[in-house]
Design a protein around this motif. Structure first.
Motif, PDB file in Angstrom:
ATOM      1  N   GLY A  29       0.817  -1.203   0.000  1.00  0.00           N
ATOM      2  CA  GLY A  29       0.000   0.000   0.000  1.00  0.00           C
ATOM      3  C   GLY A  29       0.851   1.253   0.000  1.00  0.00           C
ATOM      4  O   GLY A  29       0.586   2.208  -0.754  1.00  0.00           O
ATOM      5  N   MET A  77       2.497   1.601  -3.413  1.00  0.00           N
ATOM      6  CA  MET A  77       1.554   2.077  -4.416  1.00  0.00           C
ATOM      7  C   MET A  77       1.375   3.591  -4.319  1.00  0.00           C
ATOM      8  O   MET A  77       1.338   4.288  -5.331  1.00  0.00           O
ATOM      9  CB  MET A  77       0.213   1.360  -4.249  1.00  0.00           C
ATOM     10  CG  MET A  77      -0.833   1.736  -5.284  1.00  0.00           C
ATOM     11  SD  MET A  77      -2.252   0.600  -5.285  1.00  0.00           S
ATOM     12  CE  MET A  77      -2.858   0.816  -3.613  1.00  0.00           C
ATOM     13  N   TYR A 109       0.779  -3.251  -7.962  1.00  0.00           N
ATOM     14  CA  TYR A 109       0.706  -3.381  -6.502  1.00  0.00           C
ATOM     15  C   TYR A 109      -0.723  -3.713  -6.051  1.00  0.00           C
ATOM     16  O   TYR A 109      -0.927  -4.532  -5.151  1.00  0.00           O
ATOM     17  CB  TYR A 109       1.181  -2.096  -5.824  1.00  0.00           C
ATOM     18  CG  TYR A 109       2.681  -1.975  -5.722  1.00  0.00           C
ATOM     19  CD1 TYR A 109       3.431  -2.937  -5.048  1.00  0.00           C
ATOM     20  CD2 TYR A 109       3.352  -0.896  -6.286  1.00  0.00           C
ATOM     21  CE1 TYR A 109       4.809  -2.827  -4.947  1.00  0.00           C
ATOM     22  CE2 TYR A 109       4.740  -0.778  -6.191  1.00  0.00           C
ATOM     23  CZ  TYR A 109       5.459  -1.746  -5.518  1.00  0.00           C
ATOM     24  OH  TYR A 109       6.831  -1.629  -5.422  1.00  0.00           O
ATOM     25  N   LYS A 110      -1.695  -3.075  -6.681  1.00  0.00           N
ATOM     26  CA  LYS A 110      -3.084  -3.338  -6.311  1.00  0.00           C
ATOM     27  C   LYS A 110      -3.458  -4.791  -6.579  1.00  0.00           C
ATOM     28  O   LYS A 110      -4.117  -5.446  -5.760  1.00  0.00           O
ATOM     29  CB  LYS A 110      -4.021  -2.403  -7.084  1.00  0.00           C
ATOM     30  CG  LYS A 110      -5.490  -2.544  -6.689  1.00  0.00           C
ATOM     31  CD  LYS A 110      -6.363  -1.549  -7.435  1.00  0.00           C
ATOM     32  CE  LYS A 110      -7.826  -1.700  -7.007  1.00  0.00           C
ATOM     33  NZ  LYS A 110      -8.701  -0.734  -7.741  1.00  0.00           N
ATOM     34  N   ARG A 111      -3.028  -5.317  -7.721  1.00  0.00           N
ATOM     35  CA  ARG A 111      -3.327  -6.710  -8.074  1.00  0.00           C
ATOM     36  C   ARG A 111      -2.663  -7.681  -7.095  1.00  0.00           C
ATOM     37  O   ARG A 111      -3.277  -8.649  -6.643  1.00  0.00           O
ATOM     38  CB  ARG A 111      -2.849  -6.977  -9.500  1.00  0.00           C
ATOM     39  CG  ARG A 111      -3.037  -8.415  -9.964  1.00  0.00           C
ATOM     40  CD  ARG A 111      -2.827  -8.511 -11.470  1.00  0.00           C
ATOM     41  NE  ARG A 111      -1.557  -7.964 -11.884  1.00  0.00           N
ATOM     42  CZ  ARG A 111      -0.398  -8.632 -11.869  1.00  0.00           C
ATOM     43  NH1 ARG A 111      -0.384  -9.887 -11.436  1.00  0.00           N
ATOM     44  NH2 ARG A 111       0.714  -8.076 -12.278  1.00  0.00           N
ATOM     45  N   ASN A 170      -4.461  -7.654  -3.703  1.00  0.00           N
ATOM     46  CA  ASN A 170      -5.691  -8.445  -3.715  1.00  0.00           C
ATOM     47  C   ASN A 170      -5.389  -9.930  -3.544  1.00  0.00           C
ATOM     48  O   ASN A 170      -6.124 -10.659  -2.865  1.00  0.00           O
ATOM     49  CB  ASN A 170      -6.458  -8.205  -5.013  1.00  0.00           C
ATOM     50  CG  ASN A 170      -7.080  -6.826  -5.081  1.00  0.00           C
ATOM     51  OD1 ASN A 170      -7.343  -6.213  -4.043  1.00  0.00           O
ATOM     52  ND2 ASN A 170      -7.323  -6.330  -6.275  1.00  0.00           N
TER      53      ASN A 170
END
Length: 335
Positions: free
Chosen positions: A279, A282, A294-296, A299
């Motif tokens: 986080g 990102m 980073y988001k992928r 998750n």
């Protein structure tokens, strides 16, 4: 604020977490001290063990003063086999101490910022100072043994400059700009943490007794290795070297070493740290393709974390942290 004032939710939560962490760390450091051969590393382990034991004693005093139940945590006679053969190399343990010291320093810094009462503030302030000194000693030993992993260097610019093109933010269409220093640092650090985490989980998978726990550790190892490949490929695009992997630092031991409960605690803790680091990374990566990556990855590990929590609850390994009163439950008892 003095000791006569009521302890806050933030303070008791941080104290509770610190106690559980120290009780787990004591088990792990006792095992490392029993199996590590290098005397310089053994000295660092002993130092860290003394700190954890001292912290646990001080935390117990605070809990007793507050008439607050002491967490169950972890125990040497339940959660570690000190007679087990070595599971990790000396170099791995040294890197583990380095990363653990960094993580503890960050945790103590957060705890310090949340502490208002004088005794709680003084405790976390002392812990932060002690951990900073331990990290310095660990880094010194790493450097003396030519094991210190340094971040990449950058060329000196001729002068300062300003961003003038929107292309600074792009990453999917057109030419990608080179990585900034901050982006490099985060990619490099996340690679190193995943490499260390992968090796940790390889060892855990070999000595886990429960089949579900073994599968969970293997899955985590595969996730960590995949993330290393992603971070490494991004770094290599700019001809920046990535750290080396560490799976060869794990021996072939399959002897019971740590309890499944302790290993699940550490593995889920690694996941939580990764979520936080991703986080932060990102938010500090202007290039859009990095933010999406980073988001992928976040998750993916959030789903892994949820499965880990369910596994711990299933086996009764998750100790409940401090929480608010359940008013509905109180009403039911009254009825």
């Amino acid at each position: 604020m003095n000791e006569d004032q009521a302890i806050t939710s933030a303070e008791i939560t941080q104290l509770w977490a610190a106690y559980v962490n120290d009780s787990a760390l004591i088990c792990q450091l006792e095992y490392f001290w029993a199996t590590v051969e290098d005397e310089d590393i053994k000295s660092l382990i002993k130092h860290g063990l003394n700190l954890a034991q001292s912290h646990k004693t001080k935390l117990t005093e605070i809990f007793n003063q507050e008439n607050y139940p002491i967490p169950y945590g972890f125990h040497s006679n339940e959660d570690v086999n000190l007679n087990a053969p070595r599971l990790y190399s000396d170099a791995f343990v040294l890197y583990y101490l380095q990363q653990g010291s960094k993580t503890a320093s960050q945790a103590y810094n957060v705890s310090l910022s949340l502490a208002g009462r004088e005794d709680v503030y003084n405790f976390f302030s002392e812990c932060l100072q002690e951990q900073s000194e331990l990290l310095k000693k660990v880094n010194t030993v790493l450097q003396s043994k030519a094991l210190y992993v340094a971040f990449p260097s950058l060329p000196n610019p001729e002068s300062y400059d300003f961003v003038t093109k929107q292309g600074f933010l792009t990453g999917y269409f057109g030419e990608r700009r080179p990585l900034t220093g901050t982006e490099i640092n985060n990619l490099f650090a996340n690679y190193f943490r995943n490499a260390l985490g992968s090796a940790t989980l390889v060892g855990f998978s070999q000595v886990a007794e429960n089949a579900d726990v073994r599968k969970f550790m293997v899955r985590g190892k595969e996730i960590a290795q995949k993330h290393c490949e992603i971070f490494g490929s991004i770094l290599h695009e700019d001809d920046i070297p990535a750290p080396t992997k560490m799976e060869d630092a794990v021996t072939d031991s399959t002897t019971y070493t740590f309890s499944d409960k302790l290993m699940m605690y550490y593995s889920t803790g690694l996941i939580a740290l990764s979520v936080g680091y991703y986080g932060t990374s990102m938010s500090m990566s202007p290039r859009r393709d990095l933010g999406v990556a980073y988001k992928r990855l976040m998750n993916e590990i959030l789903k892994y974390a949820e499965d880990g929590a369910e596994l711990m609850i299933k086996h009764g390994w998750m100790e409940e942290p401090p929480r608010a009163l359940d008013r509905d439950e109180l009403a039911k008892k009254k009825g």
